[in-house]
Scaffold this motif. Structure first.
Motif, PDB file in Angstrom:
ATOM      1  N   LEU A 261      30.787  64.036  31.117  1.00  0.00           N
ATOM      2  CA  LEU A 261      30.086  64.976  30.524  1.00  0.00           C
ATOM      3  C   LEU A 261      28.879  64.785  29.821  1.00  0.00           C
ATOM      4  CD1 LEU A 261      33.361  66.628  28.841  1.00  0.00           C
ATOM      5  CD2 LEU A 261      32.241  67.221  30.847  1.00  0.00           C
ATOM      6  N   ASN A 262      28.516  63.386  29.614  1.00  0.00           N
ATOM      7  CA  ASN A 262      27.160  63.176  29.019  1.00  0.00           C
ATOM      8  C   ASN A 262      26.017  62.946  30.230  1.00  0.00           C
ATOM      9  OD1 ASN A 262      27.915  63.195  26.453  1.00  0.00           O
ATOM     10  ND2 ASN A 262      28.596  61.168  26.339  1.00  0.00           N
ATOM     11  N   HIS A 263      26.584  63.181  31.424  1.00  0.00           N
ATOM     12  CA  HIS A 263      25.456  63.137  32.611  1.00  0.00           C
ATOM     13  C   HIS A 263      25.027  64.496  32.636  1.00  0.00           C
ATOM     14  CE1 HIS A 263      27.180  59.459  33.575  1.00  0.00           C
ATOM     15  NE2 HIS A 263      26.305  59.134  34.451  1.00  0.00           N
ATOM     16  N   TRP A 264      23.978  65.014  32.062  1.00  0.00           N
ATOM     17  CA  TRP A 264      23.459  66.456  32.288  1.00  0.00           C
ATOM     18  C   TRP A 264      22.728  66.966  33.445  1.00  0.00           C
ATOM     19  CZ3 TRP A 264      20.669  67.283  26.807  1.00  0.00           C
ATOM     20  CH2 TRP A 264      21.631  67.114  25.838  1.00  0.00           C
ATOM     21  N   PRO A 265      22.962  67.902  33.985  1.00  0.00           N
ATOM     22  CA  PRO A 265      22.593  68.468  35.499  1.00  0.00           C
ATOM     23  C   PRO A 265      21.163  68.508  35.538  1.00  0.00           C
ATOM     24  CG  PRO A 265      23.528  70.400  34.350  1.00  0.00           C
ATOM     25  CD  PRO A 265      23.947  69.075  33.359  1.00  0.00           C
ATOM     26  N   LEU A 266      20.464  67.419  35.274  1.00  0.00           N
ATOM     27  CA  LEU A 266      18.766  67.698  35.444  1.00  0.00           C
ATOM     28  C   LEU A 266      18.267  66.872  36.560  1.00  0.00           C
ATOM     29  CD1 LEU A 266      18.315  67.571  31.467  1.00  0.00           C
ATOM     30  CD2 LEU A 266      18.285  69.622  32.904  1.00  0.00           C
ATOM     31  N   ARG A 267      17.217  67.365  37.071  1.00  0.00           N
ATOM     32  CA  ARG A 267      16.424  66.599  37.912  1.00  0.00           C
ATOM     33  C   ARG A 267      15.383  65.999  37.390  1.00  0.00           C
ATOM     34  NH1 ARG A 267      17.152  71.483  41.003  1.00  0.00           N
ATOM     35  NH2 ARG A 267      15.082  72.169  40.053  1.00  0.00           N
ATOM     36  N   HIS A 268      15.287  64.559  37.599  1.00  0.00           N
ATOM     37  CA  HIS A 268      14.125  63.841  37.178  1.00  0.00           C
ATOM     38  C   HIS A 268      13.771  62.650  38.094  1.00  0.00           C
ATOM     39  CE1 HIS A 268      16.921  60.543  35.880  1.00  0.00           C
ATOM     40  NE2 HIS A 268      17.697  61.488  35.803  1.00  0.00           N
TER      41      HIS A 268
ATOM     42  N   ASP B 192      14.443  59.898  38.555  1.00  0.00           N
ATOM     43  CA  ASP B 192      15.428  58.719  39.089  1.00  0.00           C
ATOM     44  C   ASP B 192      16.839  59.371  39.646  1.00  0.00           C
ATOM     45  OD1 ASP B 192      13.800  56.594  38.221  1.00  0.00           O
ATOM     46  OD2 ASP B 192      14.640  56.804  35.926  1.00  0.00           O
ATOM     47  N   GLY B 193      16.670  60.636  39.631  1.00  0.00           N
ATOM     48  CA  GLY B 193      17.943  61.219  40.351  1.00  0.00           C
ATOM     49  C   GLY B 193      18.192  62.840  39.976  1.00  0.00           C
ATOM     50  N   GLU B 194      19.433  63.252  40.026  1.00  0.00           N
ATOM     51  CA  GLU B 194      19.849  64.459  40.025  1.00  0.00           C
ATOM     52  C   GLU B 194      20.620  64.703  38.664  1.00  0.00           C
ATOM     53  OE1 GLU B 194      19.446  67.510  41.949  1.00  0.00           O
ATOM     54  OE2 GLU B 194      18.024  66.550  42.696  1.00  0.00           O
ATOM     55  N   GLN B 195      20.771  63.742  38.052  1.00  0.00           N
ATOM     56  CA  GLN B 195      21.628  63.670  36.764  1.00  0.00           C
ATOM     57  C   GLN B 195      20.895  62.796  35.687  1.00  0.00           C
ATOM     58  OE1 GLN B 195      25.596  62.268  37.532  1.00  0.00           O
ATOM     59  NE2 GLN B 195      26.256  64.656  37.832  1.00  0.00           N
ATOM     60  N   PHE B 196      20.584  63.291  34.488  1.00  0.00           N
ATOM     61  CA  PHE B 196      20.336  62.482  33.338  1.00  0.00           C
ATOM     62  C   PHE B 196      21.494  61.973  32.212  1.00  0.00           C
ATOM     63  CE2 PHE B 196      18.025  62.504  29.289  1.00  0.00           C
ATOM     64  CZ  PHE B 196      16.892  61.431  29.460  1.00  0.00           C
ATOM     65  N   LEU B 197      21.563  60.669  32.292  1.00  0.00           N
ATOM     66  CA  LEU B 197      22.605  60.305  31.326  1.00  0.00           C
ATOM     67  C   LEU B 197      21.957  60.163  29.950  1.00  0.00           C
ATOM     68  CD1 LEU B 197      25.317  59.028  30.571  1.00  0.00           C
ATOM     69  CD2 LEU B 197      24.282  56.586  31.326  1.00  0.00           C
ATOM     70  N   ILE B 198      22.559  61.035  28.821  1.00  0.00           N
ATOM     71  CA  ILE B 198      22.031  60.753  27.510  1.00  0.00           C
ATOM     72  C   ILE B 198      22.772  59.716  26.686  1.00  0.00           C
ATOM     73  CG2 ILE B 198      21.652  63.191  27.757  1.00  0.00           C
ATOM     74  CD1 ILE B 198      24.108  63.551  25.598  1.00  0.00           C
TER      75      ILE B 198
ATOM     76  N   ALA C 296      14.392  72.319  35.714  1.00  0.00           N
ATOM     77  CA  ALA C 296      14.819  71.034  36.050  1.00  0.00           C
ATOM     78  C   ALA C 296      16.349  71.210  36.213  1.00  0.00           C
ATOM     79  CB  ALA C 296      14.489  70.090  35.037  1.00  0.00           C
ATOM     80  N   ASN C 297      17.154  72.022  35.853  1.00  0.00           N
ATOM     81  CA  ASN C 297      18.339  72.206  36.065  1.00  0.00           C
ATOM     82  C   ASN C 297      19.055  72.123  37.564  1.00  0.00           C
ATOM     83  OD1 ASN C 297      21.437  73.128  36.094  1.00  0.00           O
ATOM     84  ND2 ASN C 297      20.929  73.440  34.217  1.00  0.00           N
ATOM     85  N   ASN C 298      19.773  71.195  38.023  1.00  0.00           N
ATOM     86  CA  ASN C 298      20.028  71.084  39.368  1.00  0.00           C
ATOM     87  C   ASN C 298      21.031  72.071  40.019  1.00  0.00           C
ATOM     88  OD1 ASN C 298      22.704  70.417  38.679  1.00  0.00           O
ATOM     89  ND2 ASN C 298      22.333  68.127  38.948  1.00  0.00           N
ATOM     90  N   GLY C 299      21.643  73.020  39.189  1.00  0.00           N
ATOM     91  CA  GLY C 299      22.355  74.009  39.533  1.00  0.00           C
ATOM     92  C   GLY C 299      23.852  74.017  39.674  1.00  0.00           C
ATOM     93  N   TYR C 300      24.238  72.786  39.187  1.00  0.00           N
ATOM     94  CA  TYR C 300      25.842  72.352  39.152  1.00  0.00           C
ATOM     95  C   TYR C 300      26.556  73.324  38.327  1.00  0.00           C
ATOM     96  CZ  TYR C 300      30.071  69.900  37.929  1.00  0.00           C
ATOM     97  OH  TYR C 300      31.341  69.651  37.976  1.00  0.00           O
ATOM     98  N   ARG C 301      27.553  73.755  39.056  1.00  0.00           N
ATOM     99  CA  ARG C 301      28.569  74.572  38.446  1.00  0.00           C
ATOM    100  C   ARG C 301      29.987  73.735  38.111  1.00  0.00           C
ATOM    101  NH1 ARG C 301      26.459  79.866  39.089  1.00  0.00           N
ATOM    102  NH2 ARG C 301      28.271  80.723  38.637  1.00  0.00           N
ATOM    103  N   GLN C 302      30.501  74.146  37.066  1.00  0.00           N
ATOM    104  CA  GLN C 302      31.753  73.732  36.699  1.00  0.00           C
ATOM    105  C   GLN C 302      32.933  74.454  37.433  1.00  0.00           C
ATOM    106  OE1 GLN C 302      31.843  73.433  32.295  1.00  0.00           O
ATOM    107  NE2 GLN C 302      32.220  70.982  32.683  1.00  0.00           N
ATOM    108  N   PRO C 303      33.789  73.683  38.150  1.00  0.00           N
ATOM    109  CA  PRO C 303      34.993  74.575  38.813  1.00  0.00           C
ATOM    110  C   PRO C 303      35.815  74.968  37.769  1.00  0.00           C
ATOM    111  CG  PRO C 303      34.526  72.370  39.843  1.00  0.00           C
ATOM    112  CD  PRO C 303      33.716  72.432  38.795  1.00  0.00           C
TER     113      PRO C 303
END
Length: 298
Positions: A199-206, A208-214, A260-267
């Motif tokens: 849950l600390n991997h935010w769905p942001l493109r940057h 280094d990838g498609e997720q941003f670890l905070i 920057a949001n990668n569009g991930y949706r929580q099932p």
């Protein structure tokens, strides 16, 4: 003319019982009536389904083909009749629902009055838990789970999905500025979770990838706690739309870095044990709540 369901039933009954006389007894008809129905069916289809002699009956190749499909049609009709019958029954009894507190608060509580008006004989019991529970141990009929499922011993029904948004209060953004890039987040107070690392991997493109670890400035085990911290202007948070859509609509929280949001949706799933029959009261609740969750489809 087309074949009728009663003719299909006669044909299947003759084959399954082994004779016209046995089928006649089973269906409370005379052997001559059964024989006439078979002949009428064959005339309509313009083919011979059964080779009949005084001693035996044998299916033709056309008869074998027709038998399989006739059984499927009759089974589908029976299933339809059962479903219609279920709709006419009155669902009742205790319904024990378990879900994380934010889901109960934002996606069930607002609709309890409407649900009770529709199904007054159902007694709702709502239990909140932010960790995965044992359904049997907790005497739970159905649990609502957010995110990807891993437990194969459970039967799951999808209720929809909910996007994740990066959010902050207008007061926080006015005081600390609005981040324009993902890298800008490194200079901000970030609100995250203590227990679930994913849950600390935010769905942001940057870069280094498609997720941003905070690395959270303030961490909490509950999404509702993080929501209140964000509302209080304590930092930027990543939360699901099902629990923040009203905050966004009323301007209490603003979406940050939407491009920057990668569009991930929580099932969102309802889960229950496979070996348990899905009672009508559970079906009614799941159908009801699924319709309410459609607002998160956009």
């Amino acid at each position: 003319m087309k074949a009728r369901s009663d003719e299909l039933q006669v044909f299947v009954s003759v084959i399954e019982s082994g004779s016209i006389s046995a089928a006649a007894e089973q269906m409370n008809q005379t052997p001559s009536a059964i024989s006439r129905t078979l002949s009428r069916l064959e005339n309509k289809l313009d083919t011979t389904l059964i080779n009949r002699t005084t001693r035996r009956m044998d299916l033709t190749e056309e008869g074998k083909f027709f038998l399989e499909r006739a059984r499927q049609i009759l089974a589908q009709m029976e299933d339809l009749e059962e479903r219609l019958s279920l709709r006419q029954q009155t669902p009742s009894g205790r319904l024990r629902i378990n879900a994380a507190f934010p889901f109960v608060l934002h996606s069930i509580v607002p609709y309890v009055a409407e649900f009770r008006a529709l199904y007054p004989e159902i007694q709702l019991e709502l239990n909140s838990n932010d960790v995965i529970i044992d359904l049997l141990e907790q005497s739970t009929d159905v649990a609502i789970r957010i995110g990807d499922l891993a437990d194969s011993t459970l039967h799951a029904r999808s209720l929809g999905t909910s996007p994740l948004n990066i959010l902050a209060s207008p007061e926080y953004l006015k005081k600390h500025g609005t981040p324009r890039t993902v890298d800008d987040l490194n200079g901000h107070a970030l609100l995250g979770f203590t227990q679930t690392e994913t849950l600390n991997h935010w769905p942001l493109r940057h870069a280094d990838g498609e997720q941003f670890l905070i690395r959270p400035t303030v961490a909490a085990s509950s999404g509702e706690t993080l929501r209140h911290l964000a509302l209080a202007g304590e930092g930027i948070v990543c939360l699901s739309h099902f629990m923040t859509h009203e905050d966004i609509r009323q301007g209490r929280l603003e979406v940050v870095l939407p491009d920057a949001n990668n569009g991930y949706r929580q099932p969102i799933h309802a889960v229950y044990y496979r070996n348990s029959q899905l009672a009508l009261r559970i079906q009614c609740f799941l159908d009801f709540i699924q319709q309410k969750l459609l607002r998160y489809a956009a």
